[in-house]
Enzyme design. Structure first.
Site, PDB file in Angstrom:
ATOM      1  CG  ASP A 115      -0.249  -0.042   2.531  1.00 40.28           C
ATOM      2  OD1 ASP A 115       0.886   0.458   2.629  1.00 40.28           O
ATOM      3  OD2 ASP A 115      -0.838  -0.525   3.517  1.00 40.28           O
ATOM      4  N   PRO A 129     -14.836 -23.049   4.392  1.00 34.52           N
ATOM      5  CG  PRO A 129     -17.133 -22.638   4.387  1.00 34.52           C
ATOM      6  CD  PRO A 129     -16.113 -23.630   3.954  1.00 34.52           C
TER       7      PRO A 129
END
Lengths: 136, 136, 136, 136
Positions: A16, A59
């Protein structure tokens, strides 16, 4: 505990404006490491297990992560992954991420084996014995 | 506790072959919700605070998340975000994600205010008083 | 040509160490804008059309994009999207991305309506008349 | 033309509900392949070149891609990358993506070498001779 290592080279686009890995990318890699673990243990693709066991994936139910050192592009990261605990309908998958000798992050996840639920959504199924056998 | 709501519509590409949100995307949205919180509280961009306070962002130290219901594309999610606790050099940012009345996930993060460290990397700075004032 | 506008606020994590949007994110938004176009035209979800028409989505065949201005976090982008051309088994979806009055990028895509192919993979189906009618 | 191969294993989370690679991920890998090319040619990190040449990266100006076959998780993809053309302030980077003998996609990009512009944003700089020499 069986351990598998998933390796990642951090890319420019993984970082970032602060020039460090944007943290959601760690979870992207952790998910790939989770899958890699099953692959190296000999578990077939979820497309295959959907046909044989109804299992469409693993999941997340719960995750807990500690970020110790930042990483940046060019770094080579090793995700050490294993299953730390088997429960009735869930399991704890554990990750230690290193760069050489340095510990970068740690993560414990609770995951389930999921099947499609009638009417949409997913549901947990009991740990398939044949999968557990391959992973221990 | 000040609360800000960050809204997301789940896209097709946010979902995986199991047709549910691929979980790293939740952390992507949580990071955006974290930032949105500071924006709505009146904290300037990190580009600005880098000049005035040396602060380049609020990287994660620790995260703990619980996934309660899956979500799929077309869903509208609300990320309710606030700061649950202020510590010396860190703070706890809390998220509750809902779809209508349903709770989808919950997350508690420990974050720091970071500055560049001499020689590369980042370091935690004490909570800037002017930022805390805006966020309480 | 029907036009729909999909709006995006650029997030911190959408930007790279050069502090500008990391370009693959533009394609992420373009894909969402593509879908948004169909939604606003009244086309049901691909889960629905899979049942009625066998259509599981509109994968890309070809894309051509021009990046004119960079964007950074905090920016509000508008994706103006329409279908510029209908062909037998494909269509051209067109995007103009603006920030206020400024043109940020342009993109022309060739997409198809896809169905599952026997034995795995996907195949193009002729443009469904009922979908075309909704989108013109 | 120097050619470098960047290898990717497609992960579950790289695929969408149609079970094929969600196309923005191809651009993510292309960007990594672009960078990999420079690394293998001996070009230092952009953090380094920022200090020596002012160059902070090679943002896209233009991209043109053709998607020929879909890919799915478990697939091993090879990104063959080289620089097809050098211009005054830009260059054409070319990609051929294969899975074994099959051609999956092709892409031609126009990129620039970018420096920070006074007052924010970026600007193109003439192709640095020392970088070109390493890449031919």
């Amino acid at each position: 505990m069986k351990e598998v290592i998933y390796r990642v080279r951090v890319e420019f686009g993984d970082c970032d404006p602060a020039r460090i890995v944007w943290f959601p990318n760690f979870f992207r890699w952790i998910d790939a490491a989770s899958r890699q673990f099953f692959v190296e243990c000999g578990v077939p693709s979820w497309t295959e297990t959907e046909k044989t066991l109804g299992v469409i994936g693993t999941p997340l139910v719960d995750t807990q992560a500690r970020f110790i050192q930042s990483a940046t592009y060019g770094d080579l990261l090793s995700f050490h992954v294993g299953i730390a605990e088997w429960r009735g309908k869930s399991f704890v998958q554990r990750y230690r991420v290193t760069r050489g000798d340095e510990l970068i992050m740690e993560c414990d996840e609770v995951r389930i084996f999921a099947a499609h639920r009638e009417g949409g959504g997913i549901r947990a199924v009991p740990i398939p014995a044949e999968i557990r056998r391959l992973c221990e």
